[in-house]
Design a protein around this motif. Structure first.
Motif, PDB file in Angstrom:
ATOM      1  N   PRO A 190      -2.042  -2.408  13.461  1.00 59.52           N
ATOM      2  CA  PRO A 190      -2.891  -2.254  12.276  1.00 59.52           C
ATOM      3  C   PRO A 190      -2.274  -2.248  11.090  1.00 59.52           C
ATOM      4  CG  PRO A 190      -3.820  -0.844  13.880  1.00 59.52           C
ATOM      5  CD  PRO A 190      -2.461  -1.382  14.412  1.00 59.52           C
ATOM      6  N   GLY A 191      -1.051  -1.995  10.746  1.00 56.91           N
ATOM      7  CA  GLY A 191      -0.071  -1.816   9.776  1.00 56.91           C
ATOM      8  C   GLY A 191       0.007  -3.335   9.239  1.00 56.91           C
ATOM      9  N   GLU A 192      -0.148  -4.185   9.937  1.00 53.47           N
ATOM     10  CA  GLU A 192       0.012  -5.608   9.510  1.00 53.47           C
ATOM     11  C   GLU A 192      -1.170  -6.196   8.957  1.00 53.47           C
ATOM     12  OE1 GLU A 192       3.897  -7.038  11.981  1.00 53.47           O
ATOM     13  OE2 GLU A 192       1.961  -7.881  12.729  1.00 53.47           O
ATOM     14  N   TYR A 193      -2.339  -5.234   9.015  1.00 55.80           N
ATOM     15  CA  TYR A 193      -3.818  -6.048   8.395  1.00 55.80           C
ATOM     16  C   TYR A 193      -3.647  -5.836   6.769  1.00 55.80           C
ATOM     17  CZ  TYR A 193      -5.211  -5.007  13.300  1.00 55.80           C
ATOM     18  OH  TYR A 193      -5.232  -5.040  14.993  1.00 55.80           O
ATOM     19  N   THR A 194      -2.588  -6.086   6.317  1.00 56.11           N
ATOM     20  CA  THR A 194      -2.504  -5.656   4.772  1.00 56.11           C
ATOM     21  C   THR A 194      -3.841  -6.522   4.192  1.00 56.11           C
ATOM     22  OG1 THR A 194      -0.615  -7.347   4.782  1.00 56.11           O
ATOM     23  CG2 THR A 194      -0.142  -5.025   4.895  1.00 56.11           C
ATOM     24  N   TYR A 195      -3.962  -7.615   4.341  1.00 58.44           N
ATOM     25  CA  TYR A 195      -4.878  -8.517   3.591  1.00 58.44           C
ATOM     26  C   TYR A 195      -6.405  -8.152   3.784  1.00 58.44           C
ATOM     27  CZ  TYR A 195      -5.125 -10.157   8.582  1.00 58.44           C
ATOM     28  OH  TYR A 195      -5.090 -10.009   9.948  1.00 58.44           O
ATOM     29  N   LEU A 214      -0.953   0.258   3.175  1.00 62.14           N
ATOM     30  CA  LEU A 214      -1.771   0.073   4.203  1.00 62.14           C
ATOM     31  C   LEU A 214      -1.422   1.078   5.409  1.00 62.14           C
ATOM     32  CD1 LEU A 214      -4.338  -0.525   5.646  1.00 62.14           C
ATOM     33  CD2 LEU A 214      -3.441  -2.337   6.587  1.00 62.14           C
ATOM     34  N   GLY A 215       0.081   1.130   5.577  1.00 62.98           N
ATOM     35  CA  GLY A 215       0.604   1.895   6.551  1.00 62.98           C
ATOM     36  C   GLY A 215       0.617   3.158   6.573  1.00 62.98           C
ATOM     37  N   LYS A 216       0.847   3.751   5.318  1.00 59.85           N
ATOM     38  CA  LYS A 216       0.831   4.936   4.729  1.00 59.85           C
ATOM     39  C   LYS A 216      -0.688   5.663   4.812  1.00 59.85           C
ATOM     40  CE  LYS A 216       1.858   8.000   0.662  1.00 59.85           C
ATOM     41  NZ  LYS A 216       2.337   7.886  -0.611  1.00 59.85           N
ATOM     42  N   LYS A 217      -1.513   4.680   4.522  1.00 61.28           N
ATOM     43  CA  LYS A 217      -2.833   5.271   4.659  1.00 61.28           C
ATOM     44  C   LYS A 217      -3.538   5.391   5.984  1.00 61.28           C
ATOM     45  CE  LYS A 217      -6.457   6.619   2.112  1.00 61.28           C
ATOM     46  NZ  LYS A 217      -6.455   7.736   1.047  1.00 61.28           N
ATOM     47  N   LEU A 218      -3.003   4.416   6.695  1.00 61.16           N
ATOM     48  CA  LEU A 218      -3.325   4.514   8.283  1.00 61.16           C
ATOM     49  C   LEU A 218      -2.982   5.790   8.969  1.00 61.16           C
ATOM     50  CD1 LEU A 218      -3.213   0.696   9.447  1.00 61.16           C
ATOM     51  CD2 LEU A 218      -5.457   2.205   8.936  1.00 61.16           C
ATOM     52  N   VAL A 219      -1.685   5.920   8.510  1.00 57.68           N
ATOM     53  CA  VAL A 219      -0.714   7.343   8.953  1.00 57.68           C
ATOM     54  C   VAL A 219      -1.438   8.570   8.515  1.00 57.68           C
ATOM     55  CG1 VAL A 219       1.087   8.791   8.937  1.00 57.68           C
ATOM     56  CG2 VAL A 219       1.541   6.243   9.277  1.00 57.68           C
ATOM     57  N   GLU A 220      -2.141   8.647   7.279  1.00 58.64           N
ATOM     58  CA  GLU A 220      -3.009   9.669   7.086  1.00 58.64           C
ATOM     59  C   GLU A 220      -4.503   9.868   7.737  1.00 58.64           C
ATOM     60  OE1 GLU A 220      -3.812   9.165   2.813  1.00 58.64           O
ATOM     61  OE2 GLU A 220      -1.697   9.329   2.135  1.00 58.64           O
ATOM     62  N   HIS A 221      -4.616   8.674   8.593  1.00 62.17           N
ATOM     63  CA  HIS A 221      -5.847   8.573   9.229  1.00 62.17           C
ATOM     64  C   HIS A 221      -5.396   8.856  10.598  1.00 62.17           C
ATOM     65  CE1 HIS A 221      -9.175   7.666   6.634  1.00 62.17           C
ATOM     66  NE2 HIS A 221      -8.555   7.196   5.819  1.00 62.17           N
ATOM     67  N   GLY A 222      -4.170   9.204  10.908  1.00 59.62           N
ATOM     68  CA  GLY A 222      -3.893   9.613  12.162  1.00 59.62           C
ATOM     69  C   GLY A 222      -3.479   8.474  13.290  1.00 59.62           C
ATOM     70  N   LEU A 223      -3.140   7.401  12.649  1.00 63.17           N
ATOM     71  CA  LEU A 223      -2.541   6.166  13.463  1.00 63.17           C
ATOM     72  C   LEU A 223      -1.073   6.312  13.782  1.00 63.17           C
ATOM     73  CD1 LEU A 223      -5.288   5.067  12.812  1.00 63.17           C
ATOM     74  CD2 LEU A 223      -4.360   2.727  13.019  1.00 63.17           C
ATOM     75  N   PRO A 224      -0.693   6.157  14.926  1.00 61.74           N
ATOM     76  CA  PRO A 224       0.598   6.412  15.434  1.00 61.74           C
ATOM     77  C   PRO A 224       1.662   5.269  14.838  1.00 61.74           C
ATOM     78  CG  PRO A 224      -0.204   5.274  17.176  1.00 61.74           C
ATOM     79  CD  PRO A 224      -1.520   5.556  16.051  1.00 61.74           C
ATOM     80  N   LEU A 225       1.893   5.095  13.441  1.00 61.49           N
ATOM     81  CA  LEU A 225       2.888   4.060  12.812  1.00 61.49           C
ATOM     82  C   LEU A 225       3.997   4.615  12.095  1.00 61.49           C
ATOM     83  CD1 LEU A 225       0.110   1.905  11.106  1.00 61.49           C
ATOM     84  CD2 LEU A 225       1.310   1.433  13.088  1.00 61.49           C
ATOM     85  N   ALA A 226       5.111   4.157  11.746  1.00 65.57           N
ATOM     86  CA  ALA A 226       6.190   4.708  11.156  1.00 65.57           C
ATOM     87  C   ALA A 226       6.816   3.448  10.123  1.00 65.57           C
ATOM     88  CB  ALA A 226       7.282   5.087  12.018  1.00 65.57           C
ATOM     89  N   PRO A 227       7.327   3.954   9.229  1.00 64.69           N
ATOM     90  CA  PRO A 227       7.976   2.715   8.452  1.00 64.69           C
ATOM     91  C   PRO A 227       8.780   1.671   9.178  1.00 64.69           C
ATOM     92  CG  PRO A 227       8.213   5.000   7.334  1.00 64.69           C
ATOM     93  CD  PRO A 227       7.691   5.322   8.627  1.00 64.69           C
ATOM     94  N   GLY A 228       8.913   0.759   8.647  1.00 62.96           N
ATOM     95  CA  GLY A 228       9.696  -0.157   9.441  1.00 62.96           C
ATOM     96  C   GLY A 228      11.096  -0.539   8.830  1.00 62.96           C
ATOM     97  N   TRP A 229      11.733  -1.662   9.360  1.00 62.04           N
ATOM     98  CA  TRP A 229      13.227  -1.732   8.810  1.00 62.04           C
ATOM     99  C   TRP A 229      13.197  -2.336   7.418  1.00 62.04           C
ATOM    100  CZ3 TRP A 229      14.131  -6.952   7.828  1.00 62.04           C
ATOM    101  CH2 TRP A 229      13.374  -7.914   8.356  1.00 62.04           C
ATOM    102  N   ASP A 230      12.116  -3.055   7.046  1.00 59.33           N
ATOM    103  CA  ASP A 230      12.107  -3.487   5.494  1.00 59.33           C
ATOM    104  C   ASP A 230      11.096  -2.723   4.740  1.00 59.33           C
ATOM    105  OD1 ASP A 230      12.856  -5.016   3.444  1.00 59.33           O
ATOM    106  OD2 ASP A 230      11.873  -6.905   4.195  1.00 59.33           O
ATOM    107  N   LYS A 231      11.506  -2.925   3.448  1.00 58.15           N
ATOM    108  CA  LYS A 231      10.321  -2.291   2.449  1.00 58.15           C
ATOM    109  C   LYS A 231       8.960  -2.717   2.696  1.00 58.15           C
ATOM    110  CE  LYS A 231       9.601  -1.481  -2.421  1.00 58.15           C
ATOM    111  NZ  LYS A 231       9.772  -1.768  -3.738  1.00 58.15           N
ATOM    112  N   GLY A 232       8.105  -1.731   2.578  1.00 54.53           N
ATOM    113  CA  GLY A 232       6.623  -2.467   3.008  1.00 54.53           C
ATOM    114  C   GLY A 232       6.060  -2.716   4.197  1.00 54.53           C
ATOM    115  N   LYS A 233       7.106  -2.744   5.206  1.00 53.28           N
ATOM    116  CA  LYS A 233       6.777  -2.883   6.689  1.00 53.28           C
ATOM    117  C   LYS A 233       6.650  -1.493   7.359  1.00 53.28           C
ATOM    118  CE  LYS A 233       8.818  -7.699   7.151  1.00 53.28           C
ATOM    119  NZ  LYS A 233       9.771  -8.506   7.475  1.00 53.28           N
ATOM    120  N   TRP A 234       5.694  -1.802   8.380  1.00 47.61           N
ATOM    121  CA  TRP A 234       5.283  -0.620   9.232  1.00 47.61           C
ATOM    122  C   TRP A 234       5.559  -1.104  10.698  1.00 47.61           C
ATOM    123  CZ3 TRP A 234       4.292   4.574   7.706  1.00 47.61           C
ATOM    124  CH2 TRP A 234       4.383   4.518   6.253  1.00 47.61           C
ATOM    125  N   ASP A 235       5.733  -0.281  11.692  1.00 47.94           N
ATOM    126  CA  ASP A 235       5.732  -0.554  13.115  1.00 47.94           C
ATOM    127  C   ASP A 235       5.073   0.685  14.033  1.00 47.94           C
ATOM    128  OD1 ASP A 235       6.225  -1.963  15.311  1.00 47.94           O
ATOM    129  OD2 ASP A 235       8.165  -1.924  14.811  1.00 47.94           O
TER     130      ASP A 235
END
Length: 508
Positions: A190-195, A214-235
């Motif tokens: 879901p962190g890639e659904y930025t559009y 988006l990734g930051k907001k999804l984490v606030e909603h409890g999704l199991p994501l973390a910052p990726g290797w590049d700016k703005g990317k999540w995994d």
């Protein structure tokens, strides 16, 4: 226009035609072609899109399986929304290669009718032309169709930055165009659904800016994501990486945001003719092949007569790529032999590759040396002519690295009303891909419009390709689960590797 200059004339719905009409103040006729009758599922999708528009939603995600008819559905839905809303301009962004994809959408508009509205079809490379010197949009489109929208999932990519401005994702819904998002593969997580960030903001009654990261907001909603290797990317975070069940729960939760609202802003239908059959074909290297596989890259390159290109080192990530190049090139004779055998049995064969010099070229060259015609949809050249030669049956094989937005199915209804060859299609992944998105899209090139195309995944056991195959299957399952798609075929293939990480419901 003089006849000798006709080849330079602008085509309907092109950016050149758009500028030409603005300068001359005269609208020109749209494209014409053989009329297609919408299928019932396309009419249903158009109604769902128009309903979302009528209720003030800022967009709709059309996530049907490849080949179900999303292009026609989007065109019908766009015309219905424009009729309700009074607008008259539509922007369609397509995927690469533009040579094929722009022509395909132009043909679709000719087939389903443009409704007298003004349409602009552009590739992601042309998006910058729609922005002024201040970086703001030069045009206010009534509606936007983003085809293969997963190409806009990375925030740092220029095409994504341009797309977000053109779609006015930072604006409130009443100041932004209605966006029909078209993709069967929204992302690997879901962190890639930025559009879709502004649509999520609307569904949660938040300002669009709150969901820009988006990734930051999804984490606030409890999704199991973390910052990726590049700016703005999540995994996925470490816990989710080790649990397919957690991944499936996360994508299901985000999906339900879109399907459980009233009216829904997402639709997915599995292919009525079933998922593409897929199996694995592992290959054991000979002692000679193993020696070549473990050879120093410079020695291997010299022995296989591969030209040196750019930074030709083999460290870290580059080393993994070199091993993939070696494996793909060493297996080229076996793939060519397998393809030739199926041609003899009357099939038209698709060979999907990722790399050109060490995969596409060797396989194509070997087949042509045996007198088998090959359409090459990779690199340069006239790609649409190559596609047509395969579709008409002039070439029994197509070697391609284009994962989306092209039709290679049997009996395709062509723009002139004729049909592509009816010979049964069969596909081979010459190389496993790390991208589940690309793999799922690739299978949909011929398994579409009611035509069944089975696929086989080729890889050398004990090499880096086997790990790539594992990752490909795992990600295929997540991308399918993200839209609540059929997982059965992928689950069967996963048994070839290791079923421990698979959700139990696949085997029920």
């Amino acid at each position: 226009m003089p006849d000798e200059l006709a080849v330079y004339a602008s085509k309907p719905y092109s950016y050149a035609r758009w500028v030409e009409e603005d300068l001359n103040g005269v609208r020109q006729p749209g494209a014409t072609g053989f009329h297609k009758m919408p299928r019932p599922e396309q009419v249903d999708a158009a109604k769902a899109i128009a309903t979302a528009f009528h209720h003030g939603r800022r967009g709709f995600l059309l996530a049907d399986e490849p080949g179900v008819g999303k292009t026609g559905s989007a065109i019908l839905g766009a015309k219905a929304a424009l009729k309700l809303g009074g607008g008259d301009t539509v922007l369609i962004t397509v995927d690469r290669p533009a040579q094929i994809t722009i022509a395909a959408w132009r043909d679709a508009l000719a087939a389903f009718g443009d409704g007298g509205y003004r349409w602009l079809i552009i590739s992601p490379d042309q998006l910058k032309k729609l922005l002024g010197r201040n970086g703001q949009p030069k045009y206010s489109f009534s509606l936007v169709i983003n085809d293969e929208a997963q190409q806009f999932r990375h925030l740092t990519a220029q095409r994504t930055q341009y797309q977000r401005r053109v779609n006015r994702l930072a604006a409130t819904p009443e100041k932004a165009p209605f966006v029909i998002t078209v993709t069967a593969t929204p992302g690997h997580h879901p962190g890639e659904y930025t559009y879709l960030s502004s649509l999520f903001a609307q569904l949660h009654d938040d300002p669009p800016g709150e969901w820009a990261d988006l990734g930051k907001k999804l984490v606030e909603h409890g999704l199991p994501l973390a910052p990726g290797w590049d700016k703005g990317k999540w995994d996925w975070n470490d816990q989710a990486k080790g649990s397919q069940q957690l991944q499936h729960q996360a994508v299901a939760r985000v999906r339900k945001w879109m399907t459980d609202c009233d009216p829904p802003v997402m639709m997915h239908r599995d292919a009525p003719w079933g998922p593409p059959p897929i199996d694995g074909l592992p290959l054991d290297f000979t002692a000679t092949q193993w020696a070549a596989y473990h050879q120093d890259w410079s020695e291997f390159r010299s022995a296989m007569k591969i030209a040196r290109q750019g930074n030709d080192t083999a460290r870290g990530r580059a080393a993994l790529m070199r091993f993939r190049q070696k494996a793909g090139m060493l297996r080229a004779p076996q793939t060519a032999e397998l393809v030739a055998a199926h041609v003899e049995r009357g099939y038209q064969v698709l060979v999907a590759v990722e790399l050109v010099t060490t995969a596409a070229d060797p396989v194509a060259n070997l087949l042509e040396e045996h007198g088998i015609g090959v359409s090459r949809i990779f690199g340069g050249g006239d790609l649409e002519t190559e596609r047509n030669r395969f579709q008409r049956g002039h070439n029994p094989v197509v070697v391609f690295n284009t994962a989306s937005s092209i039709n290679l199915q049997a009996s395709e209804l062509m723009v002139d009303g004729s049909r592509a060859s009816s010979a049964r299609r069969i596909g081979f992944f010459h190389q496993p891909r790390y991208s589940g998105i690309a793999a799922r899209q690739t299978m949909g090139r011929a398994h579409r419009d009611g035509q069944v195309c089975s696929w086989s995944l080729l890889f050398a056991t004990g090499t880096v390709e086997e790990q790539a195959a594992r990752i490909m299957i795992s990600r295929l399952m997540v991308t399918s689960a993200s839209v609540d798609g059929d997982l059965e075929a992928f689950g069967k293939l996963a048994r070839l590797f290791d079923a421990d990480w698979l959700p139990e419901r696949i085997f029920e």
